[in-house]
Design a protein around this motif. Sequence first.
Motif, PDB file in Angstrom:
ATOM      1  N   UNK A 143       0.860  -1.184   0.000  1.00  0.00           N
ATOM      2  CA  UNK A 143       0.000   0.000   0.000  1.00  0.00           C
ATOM      3  C   UNK A 143       0.892   1.228   0.000  1.00  0.00           C
ATOM      4  N   UNK A 144       0.551   2.194  -0.793  1.00  0.00           N
ATOM      5  CA  UNK A 144       1.321   3.434  -0.752  1.00  0.00           C
ATOM      6  C   UNK A 144       0.442   4.577  -0.246  1.00  0.00           C
ATOM      7  N   UNK A 145       1.031   5.383   0.570  1.00  0.00           N
ATOM      8  CA  UNK A 145       0.350   6.538   1.135  1.00  0.00           C
ATOM      9  C   UNK A 145       0.111   7.585   0.050  1.00  0.00           C
ATOM     10  N   UNK A 146      -0.942   8.327   0.189  1.00  0.00           N
ATOM     11  CA  UNK A 146      -1.234   9.405  -0.749  1.00  0.00           C
ATOM     12  C   UNK A 146      -0.467  10.680  -0.418  1.00  0.00           C
ATOM     13  N   UNK A 147       0.294  10.666   0.664  1.00  0.00           N
ATOM     14  CA  UNK A 147       1.038  11.859   1.041  1.00  0.00           C
ATOM     15  C   UNK A 147       2.038  12.217  -0.052  1.00  0.00           C
ATOM     16  N   UNK A 148       2.113  13.485  -0.364  1.00  0.00           N
ATOM     17  CA  UNK A 148       3.039  13.974  -1.378  1.00  0.00           C
ATOM     18  C   UNK A 148       2.517  13.892  -2.801  1.00  0.00           C
ATOM     19  N   UNK A 149       1.353  13.296  -3.003  1.00  0.00           N
ATOM     20  CA  UNK A 149       0.793  13.187  -4.350  1.00  0.00           C
ATOM     21  C   UNK A 149      -0.113  14.379  -4.627  1.00  0.00           C
ATOM     22  N   UNK A 150      -0.102  14.844  -5.868  1.00  0.00           N
ATOM     23  CA  UNK A 150      -0.922  16.015  -6.197  1.00  0.00           C
ATOM     24  C   UNK A 150      -2.193  15.683  -6.987  1.00  0.00           C
ATOM     25  N   UNK A 151      -2.263  14.486  -7.557  1.00  0.00           N
ATOM     26  CA  UNK A 151      -3.432  14.062  -8.348  1.00  0.00           C
ATOM     27  C   UNK A 151      -3.850  15.116  -9.368  1.00  0.00           C
ATOM     28  N   UNK A 152      -2.854  15.672 -10.034  1.00  0.00           N
ATOM     29  CA  UNK A 152      -3.136  16.713 -11.024  1.00  0.00           C
ATOM     30  C   UNK A 152      -3.259  16.153 -12.439  1.00  0.00           C
ATOM     31  N   UNK A 153      -3.370  14.831 -12.555  1.00  0.00           N
ATOM     32  CA  UNK A 153      -3.607  14.219 -13.856  1.00  0.00           C
ATOM     33  C   UNK A 153      -5.054  14.433 -14.266  1.00  0.00           C
ATOM     34  N   UNK A 154      -5.410  13.978 -15.420  1.00  0.00           N
ATOM     35  CA  UNK A 154      -6.774  14.119 -15.940  1.00  0.00           C
ATOM     36  C   UNK A 154      -7.787  13.514 -14.977  1.00  0.00           C
ATOM     37  N   UNK A 155      -8.802  14.256 -14.647  1.00  0.00           N
ATOM     38  CA  UNK A 155      -9.880  13.817 -13.759  1.00  0.00           C
ATOM     39  C   UNK A 155      -9.347  13.313 -12.418  1.00  0.00           C
ATOM     40  N   UNK A 156      -8.387  14.004 -11.860  1.00  0.00           N
ATOM     41  CA  UNK A 156      -7.819  13.708 -10.547  1.00  0.00           C
ATOM     42  C   UNK A 156      -7.066  12.382 -10.491  1.00  0.00           C
ATOM     43  N   UNK A 157      -6.581  11.931 -11.638  1.00  0.00           N
ATOM     44  CA  UNK A 157      -5.717  10.758 -11.648  1.00  0.00           C
ATOM     45  C   UNK A 157      -4.295  11.207 -11.285  1.00  0.00           C
ATOM     46  N   UNK A 158      -3.432  10.248 -10.945  1.00  0.00           N
ATOM     47  CA  UNK A 158      -2.053  10.619 -10.630  1.00  0.00           C
ATOM     48  C   UNK A 158      -1.371  11.311 -11.810  1.00  0.00           C
ATOM     49  N   UNK A 159      -0.584  12.303 -11.485  1.00  0.00           N
ATOM     50  CA  UNK A 159       0.173  13.053 -12.491  1.00  0.00           C
ATOM     51  C   UNK A 159       1.500  12.341 -12.755  1.00  0.00           C
ATOM     52  N   UNK A 160       2.275  12.860 -13.697  1.00  0.00           N
ATOM     53  CA  UNK A 160       3.611  12.320 -13.953  1.00  0.00           C
ATOM     54  C   UNK A 160       4.434  12.401 -12.670  1.00  0.00           C
ATOM     55  N   UNK A 161       4.328  13.511 -11.983  1.00  0.00           N
ATOM     56  CA  UNK A 161       5.008  13.688 -10.695  1.00  0.00           C
ATOM     57  C   UNK A 161       4.609  12.579  -9.714  1.00  0.00           C
ATOM     58  N   UNK A 162       3.311  12.314  -9.629  1.00  0.00           N
ATOM     59  CA  UNK A 162       2.818  11.272  -8.732  1.00  0.00           C
ATOM     60  C   UNK A 162       3.359   9.901  -9.128  1.00  0.00           C
ATOM     61  N   UNK A 163       3.384   9.622 -10.427  1.00  0.00           N
ATOM     62  CA  UNK A 163       3.888   8.326 -10.895  1.00  0.00           C
ATOM     63  C   UNK A 163       5.358   8.143 -10.527  1.00  0.00           C
ATOM     64  N   UNK A 164       6.117   9.212 -10.557  1.00  0.00           N
ATOM     65  CA  UNK A 164       7.521   9.124 -10.164  1.00  0.00           C
ATOM     66  C   UNK A 164       7.647   8.795  -8.677  1.00  0.00           C
ATOM     67  N   UNK A 165       6.819   9.411  -7.858  1.00  0.00           N
ATOM     68  CA  UNK A 165       6.829   9.146  -6.419  1.00  0.00           C
ATOM     69  C   UNK A 165       6.403   7.703  -6.150  1.00  0.00           C
ATOM     70  N   UNK A 166       5.314   7.271  -6.786  1.00  0.00           N
ATOM     71  CA  UNK A 166       4.814   5.915  -6.589  1.00  0.00           C
ATOM     72  C   UNK A 166       5.848   4.890  -7.052  1.00  0.00           C
ATOM     73  N   UNK A 167       6.487   5.152  -8.181  1.00  0.00           N
ATOM     74  CA  UNK A 167       7.508   4.234  -8.696  1.00  0.00           C
ATOM     75  C   UNK A 167       8.668   4.103  -7.717  1.00  0.00           C
ATOM     76  N   UNK A 168       9.078   5.190  -7.121  1.00  0.00           N
ATOM     77  CA  UNK A 168      10.173   5.129  -6.150  1.00  0.00           C
ATOM     78  C   UNK A 168       9.748   4.349  -4.910  1.00  0.00           C
ATOM     79  N   UNK A 169       8.542   4.576  -4.456  1.00  0.00           N
ATOM     80  CA  UNK A 169       8.048   3.848  -3.286  1.00  0.00           C
ATOM     81  C   UNK A 169       7.944   2.351  -3.574  1.00  0.00           C
TER      82      UNK A 169
END
Length: 68
Positions: free
Chosen positions: A30-56
Amino acid sequence: MSNTTVFAETAQQIVQERNNSGDDRVRYWYYSESGLDYMGCHWHPSVHDHQIIAQRLSDFIATLPLRW
């Protein structure tokens, strides 16, 4: 299932059942939503979020006793 924990609870139950039957290769992550901006289309994860999730996810995988 939006705004519920049904999916997470079901996933954890499946992992527990597999582990109880002797399969220790199945894990729950499970990954925490902390630090994610959900600025992708329709509140999906953004490129920034995908980078954070990938690192986690990479950090989590690094803790596993992989047997290739």
